[in-house]
Design a protein around this motif. Structure first.
Motif, PDB file in Angstrom:
ATOM      1  N   ALA A 332       0.841  -1.195   0.000  1.00 22.86           N
ATOM      2  CA  ALA A 332       0.000   0.000   0.000  1.00 22.86           C
ATOM      3  C   ALA A 332       0.876   1.244   0.000  1.00 22.86           C
ATOM      4  O   ALA A 332       1.866   1.310   0.737  1.00 22.86           O
ATOM      5  CB  ALA A 332      -0.916   0.006   1.213  1.00 22.86           C
ATOM      6  N   VAL A 333       0.508   2.230  -0.812  1.00 21.80           N
ATOM      7  CA  VAL A 333       1.220   3.513  -0.855  1.00 21.80           C
ATOM      8  C   VAL A 333       0.373   4.547  -0.127  1.00 21.80           C
ATOM      9  O   VAL A 333      -0.821   4.700  -0.416  1.00 21.80           O
ATOM     10  CB  VAL A 333       1.475   3.957  -2.308  1.00 21.80           C
ATOM     11  CG1 VAL A 333       2.165   5.318  -2.337  1.00 21.80           C
ATOM     12  CG2 VAL A 333       2.323   2.925  -3.037  1.00 21.80           C
ATOM     13  N   VAL A 334       0.972   5.247   0.839  1.00 25.29           N
ATOM     14  CA  VAL A 334       0.238   6.237   1.629  1.00 25.29           C
ATOM     15  C   VAL A 334       1.002   7.557   1.671  1.00 25.29           C
ATOM     16  O   VAL A 334       2.174   7.624   1.284  1.00 25.29           O
ATOM     17  CB  VAL A 334      -0.002   5.726   3.075  1.00 25.29           C
ATOM     18  CG1 VAL A 334      -0.832   4.452   3.060  1.00 25.29           C
ATOM     19  CG2 VAL A 334       1.315   5.503   3.804  1.00 25.29           C
ATOM     20  N   LYS A 335       0.336   8.589   2.153  1.00 20.33           N
ATOM     21  CA  LYS A 335       0.954   9.900   2.318  1.00 20.33           C
ATOM     22  C   LYS A 335       1.136  10.262   3.792  1.00 20.33           C
ATOM     23  O   LYS A 335       2.021  11.032   4.132  1.00 20.33           O
ATOM     24  CB  LYS A 335       0.088  10.976   1.639  1.00 20.33           C
ATOM     25  CG  LYS A 335      -0.102  10.775   0.146  1.00 20.33           C
ATOM     26  CD  LYS A 335      -1.070  11.821  -0.406  1.00 20.33           C
ATOM     27  CE  LYS A 335      -1.389  11.568  -1.869  1.00 20.33           C
ATOM     28  NZ  LYS A 335      -2.403  12.521  -2.387  1.00 20.33           N
ATOM     29  N   HIS A 336       0.271   9.725   4.648  1.00 24.98           N
ATOM     30  CA  HIS A 336       0.310  10.085   6.064  1.00 24.98           C
ATOM     31  C   HIS A 336       1.295   9.198   6.815  1.00 24.98           C
ATOM     32  O   HIS A 336       1.222   7.961   6.721  1.00 24.98           O
ATOM     33  CB  HIS A 336      -1.078   9.957   6.682  1.00 24.98           C
ATOM     34  CG  HIS A 336      -1.250  10.759   7.934  1.00 24.98           C
ATOM     35  ND1 HIS A 336      -0.648  10.407   9.122  1.00 24.98           N
ATOM     36  CD2 HIS A 336      -1.924  11.906   8.182  1.00 24.98           C
ATOM     37  CE1 HIS A 336      -0.953  11.291  10.048  1.00 24.98           C
ATOM     38  NE2 HIS A 336      -1.731  12.225   9.505  1.00 24.98           N
ATOM     39  N   PRO A 337       2.215   9.779   7.588  1.00 22.37           N
ATOM     40  CA  PRO A 337       3.254   8.977   8.261  1.00 22.37           C
ATOM     41  C   PRO A 337       2.713   8.040   9.339  1.00 22.37           C
ATOM     42  O   PRO A 337       3.360   7.044   9.663  1.00 22.37           O
ATOM     43  CB  PRO A 337       4.166  10.043   8.875  1.00 22.37           C
ATOM     44  CG  PRO A 337       3.331  11.284   8.985  1.00 22.37           C
ATOM     45  CD  PRO A 337       2.403  11.229   7.828  1.00 22.37           C
ATOM     46  N   ASN A 338       1.544   8.323   9.898  1.00 20.14           N
ATOM     47  CA  ASN A 338       1.021   7.492  10.987  1.00 20.14           C
ATOM     48  C   ASN A 338       0.658   6.078  10.553  1.00 20.14           C
ATOM     49  O   ASN A 338       0.489   5.187  11.389  1.00 20.14           O
ATOM     50  CB  ASN A 338      -0.199   8.155  11.622  1.00 20.14           C
ATOM     51  CG  ASN A 338       0.161   9.380  12.433  1.00 20.14           C
ATOM     52  OD1 ASN A 338       1.328   9.628  12.709  1.00 20.14           O
ATOM     53  ND2 ASN A 338      -0.833  10.168  12.806  1.00 20.14           N
ATOM     54  N   TYR A 339       0.527   5.858   9.235  1.00 19.79           N
ATOM     55  CA  TYR A 339       0.121   4.538   8.762  1.00 19.79           C
ATOM     56  C   TYR A 339       1.288   3.566   8.585  1.00 19.79           C
ATOM     57  O   TYR A 339       1.066   2.370   8.380  1.00 19.79           O
ATOM     58  CB  TYR A 339      -0.624   4.667   7.424  1.00 19.79           C
ATOM     59  CG  TYR A 339      -1.982   5.308   7.540  1.00 19.79           C
ATOM     60  CD1 TYR A 339      -2.927   4.825   8.445  1.00 19.79           C
ATOM     61  CD2 TYR A 339      -2.335   6.386   6.738  1.00 19.79           C
ATOM     62  CE1 TYR A 339      -4.176   5.410   8.552  1.00 19.79           C
ATOM     63  CE2 TYR A 339      -3.587   6.975   6.833  1.00 19.79           C
ATOM     64  CZ  TYR A 339      -4.504   6.483   7.747  1.00 19.79           C
ATOM     65  OH  TYR A 339      -5.752   7.063   7.848  1.00 19.79           O
ATOM     66  N   ILE A 340       2.515   4.060   8.660  1.00 26.15           N
ATOM     67  CA  ILE A 340       3.673   3.230   8.330  1.00 26.15           C
ATOM     68  C   ILE A 340       3.771   1.975   9.200  1.00 26.15           C
ATOM     69  O   ILE A 340       4.069   0.888   8.723  1.00 26.15           O
ATOM     70  CB  ILE A 340       4.973   4.051   8.438  1.00 26.15           C
ATOM     71  CG1 ILE A 340       5.014   5.115   7.331  1.00 26.15           C
ATOM     72  CG2 ILE A 340       6.201   3.163   8.327  1.00 26.15           C
ATOM     73  CD1 ILE A 340       5.009   4.551   5.932  1.00 26.15           C
ATOM     74  N   GLY A 341       3.528   2.089  10.480  1.00 24.70           N
ATOM     75  CA  GLY A 341       3.687   0.948  11.382  1.00 24.70           C
ATOM     76  C   GLY A 341       2.540  -0.036  11.389  1.00 24.70           C
ATOM     77  O   GLY A 341       2.560  -1.005  12.161  1.00 24.70           O
ATOM     78  N   MET A 342       1.562   0.136  10.508  1.00 26.69           N
ATOM     79  CA  MET A 342       0.358  -0.702  10.578  1.00 26.69           C
ATOM     80  C   MET A 342       0.544  -2.100  10.016  1.00 26.69           C
ATOM     81  O   MET A 342      -0.346  -2.940  10.125  1.00 26.69           O
ATOM     82  CB  MET A 342      -0.810   0.005   9.880  1.00 26.69           C
ATOM     83  CG  MET A 342      -1.302   1.218  10.642  1.00 26.69           C
ATOM     84  SD  MET A 342      -2.867   1.871  10.011  1.00 26.69           S
ATOM     85  CE  MET A 342      -3.996   0.541  10.420  1.00 26.69           C
ATOM     86  N   THR A 343       1.691  -2.403   9.423  1.00 30.28           N
ATOM     87  CA  THR A 343       1.939  -3.765   8.935  1.00 30.28           C
ATOM     88  C   THR A 343       1.935  -4.763  10.087  1.00 30.28           C
ATOM     89  O   THR A 343       1.765  -5.961   9.868  1.00 30.28           O
ATOM     90  CB  THR A 343       3.284  -3.847   8.186  1.00 30.28           C
ATOM     91  OG1 THR A 343       4.313  -3.272   9.005  1.00 30.28           O
ATOM     92  CG2 THR A 343       3.225  -3.106   6.865  1.00 30.28           C
ATOM     93  N   LYS A 344       2.144  -4.266  11.312  1.00 26.77           N
ATOM     94  CA  LYS A 344       2.117  -5.149  12.485  1.00 26.77           C
ATOM     95  C   LYS A 344       0.687  -5.527  12.874  1.00 26.77           C
ATOM     96  O   LYS A 344       0.482  -6.486  13.620  1.00 26.77           O
ATOM     97  CB  LYS A 344       2.781  -4.457  13.677  1.00 26.77           C
ATOM     98  CG  LYS A 344       4.231  -4.064  13.436  1.00 26.77           C
ATOM     99  CD  LYS A 344       4.765  -3.248  14.608  1.00 26.77           C
ATOM    100  CE  LYS A 344       6.178  -2.759  14.356  1.00 26.77           C
ATOM    101  NZ  LYS A 344       6.671  -1.886  15.465  1.00 26.77           N
ATOM    102  N   HIS A 345      -0.297  -4.794  12.379  1.00 26.95           N
ATOM    103  CA  HIS A 345      -1.669  -4.975  12.839  1.00 26.95           C
ATOM    104  C   HIS A 345      -2.630  -5.436  11.746  1.00 26.95           C
ATOM    105  O   HIS A 345      -3.719  -5.928  12.066  1.00 26.95           O
ATOM    106  CB  HIS A 345      -2.185  -3.669  13.436  1.00 26.95           C
ATOM    107  CG  HIS A 345      -1.271  -3.078  14.469  1.00 26.95           C
ATOM    108  ND1 HIS A 345      -1.080  -3.652  15.707  1.00 26.95           N
ATOM    109  CD2 HIS A 345      -0.480  -1.973  14.445  1.00 26.95           C
ATOM    110  CE1 HIS A 345      -0.213  -2.931  16.407  1.00 26.95           C
ATOM    111  NE2 HIS A 345       0.158  -1.909  15.663  1.00 26.95           N
ATOM    112  N   ILE A 346      -2.291  -5.247  10.480  1.00 25.24           N
ATOM    113  CA  ILE A 346      -3.169  -5.668   9.393  1.00 25.24           C
ATOM    114  C   ILE A 346      -2.374  -6.502   8.392  1.00 25.24           C
ATOM    115  O   ILE A 346      -1.153  -6.351   8.287  1.00 25.24           O
ATOM    116  CB  ILE A 346      -3.822  -4.456   8.672  1.00 25.24           C
ATOM    117  CG1 ILE A 346      -2.753  -3.540   8.065  1.00 25.24           C
ATOM    118  CG2 ILE A 346      -4.717  -3.686   9.618  1.00 25.24           C
ATOM    119  CD1 ILE A 346      -3.342  -2.394   7.262  1.00 25.24           C
TER     120      ILE A 346
END
Length: 457
Positions: A332-346
């Motif tokens: 997934a390509v995103v712009k918001h930095p808060n989403y970067i660590g979500m690979t641990k949860h989804i």
């Protein structure tokens, strides 16, 4: 330094925040009143309201004829015309260094454009992210993959699998068992700890290893980290035909022979244009969230599934959908930095932030402004990789690496000499014009560069 920053969007805000924290005096030029007010209230910076492409606005920011007040101008709005004009005016006014964001990919198709426009550095975040996506798809076992040395080598990040032949071995033993593999593990992340390994360190299952390797040997490297998932890339789905999606499709069709690439895009006119420019890519006019459409097109046998629409949340959910329907690897390509660590949860294999890619490149090029340039910033282990060219009459010329006394936590991972790449050893003697790739933690890197004879800003 006193630095003028034109544009205070997501990229500009991140750059202003970091450089201000480094102790630089930052002047932000912003035309949007609400954005200008927000950055004025949240950061310790000077804000000048106005169009950064106009001489009168830049003059109020300190860019004046024959004045040495400003050391650097960074233009990172979402309009190339503003960025190029701001840099051009600044150069005429005597600002020594200018950096521009390139929104249009054509400005970074050839390195000569920057020079012809009088710009010291032009950066395209979309192009950088697209190249990393290509590398991640081509090397399925990699968590991250960053090109270095003009694509002839890379930093590849692998997790040591339970069935890895490396498990339980010292690094020196791994080298003995794989004599034809030229690679160097420059960092290991083990749980919450990360470190630069010694030859006697033992590899454990679950270790995340950051390895420098020649591009033509990366699949050999992948085999010893993740032996069970070695598989040739055959089918890739790309959801969204914007700049990133187009770049990924173009790169795969040019560099990976025999790969079936499908772009799914809702805009019919964009589909027609992409189909005309990429004849080897199948372009489908449809909704990437339509599970039946994805199944009909064979998503269950896809080796890669990449979501590159304009919406972060959509890309995250599409990547989860692709993975759920059977795709081997989703990105997934995103712009918001808060989403970067979500690979641990989804269930998504990689999340890439194109805005942060640009911001990090700008920040590091400000910190190391001489004969070095930043190749990549790895936030997970707070480390960075820098390319450094040894100038003539350098104090390190003629010194063997074993005598250089590089600081603990840093390593020279790659050396390019006369167009040939080498993994250096302790007996390697440095020469003028050698191009080195230095890997270190963000904290240690300034000391490493000082050891090589270059001070940070």
């Amino acid at each position: 330094m006193r630095i003028v920053l034109v544009g205070a969007g997501e990229v500009g805000y991140s750059v202003a925040k970091s450089l201000s924290a480094d102790g630089h005096e930052i002047v932000v030029v912003e035309s949007d009143e609400s954005v200008a007010t927000q950055i004025e209230q949240s950061l310790d910076v000077i804000v000048v309201r106005g169009n950064g492409a106009r001489p009168s606005t830049l003059e109020r920011a300190g860019v004046r004829q024959d004045s040495d007040e400003i050391s650097l101008l960074i233009a990172c709005t979402n309009k190339d015309e503003v960025n190029i004009m701001a840099c051009w005016i600044a150069k005429i006014m005597g600002v020594p260094h200018v950096i521009a964001r390139a929104v249009g990919l054509e400005f970074t198709d050839h390195e000569g454009w920057a020079g012809m426009l009088g710009i010291d550095l032009m950066i395209s975040p979309e192009r950088s992210v697209a190249r990393e996506i290509e590398a991640l798809l081509e090397v399925r076992g990699a968590i991250h993959a960053i090109e270095i040395a003009g694509g002839k080598a890379g930093i590849y990040v692998f997790k040591v699998a339970e069935d890895s032949p490396m498990r339980g071995l010292q690094l020196l033993e791994v080298r003995k068992r794989n004599p034809s593999l030229i690679t160097l593990i420059v960092a290991i992340q083990r749980g919450a700890e990360s470190f630069v390994p010694k030859a006697t360190d033992v590899i454990e299952a679950g270790d995340i290893c950051y390895s420098m390797c020649y591009r033509n040997q990366v699949h050999q490297l992948e085999r010893i980290f993740q032996p069970s998932i070695m598989k040739q890339l055959k089918r890739v789905f790309i959801i969204g035909g914007g700049k990133v999606g187009f770049q990924v499709a173009q790169g795969l069709s040019m560099r990976a022979s025999g790969v079936e690439v499908k772009i799914i895009e809702q805009d019919r006119e964009k589909c027609t244009r992409i189909a005309g420019e990429l004849p080897d890519v199948l372009v489908i006019n449809g909704d990437g969230a339509d599970a039946q459409l994805l199944k009909n097109e064979g998503v269950e046998s896809a080796d890669g599934f990449v979501a590159t629409t304009d919406h972060d949340e959509t890309n995250l959910m599409l990547s989860v959908l692709g993975r759920t329907l059977g795709a081997t690897k989703s990105i997934a390509v995103v712009k918001h930095p808060n989403y970067i660590g979500m690979t641990k949860h989804i269930p998504v294999d990689a999340i890439l932030n194109r805005n942060q890619t640009l911001a990090d490149a700008i920040i590091k090029n400000v910190r190391y402004p001489g004969s070095s340039r930043v190749l990549t910033v790895i936030e997970e282990i707070d480390s960075e990789s820098i390319e450094f060219v040894i100038p003539k009459d350098s104090p390190v010329e003629g010194i063997a690496l074993m005598d250089l006394r590089m600081p603990k936590g840093s390593v020279i991972g790659l050396l390019e000499r006369n167009g040939e790449l080498h993994i250096p050893t302790g007996t390697t003697v440095l020469q003028a014009d050698d191009k080195l790739v230095v890997f270190a933690s963000a904290e240690v890197m300034p000391l490493a560069m000082e050891t090589l004879g270059e001070s940070s800003a």
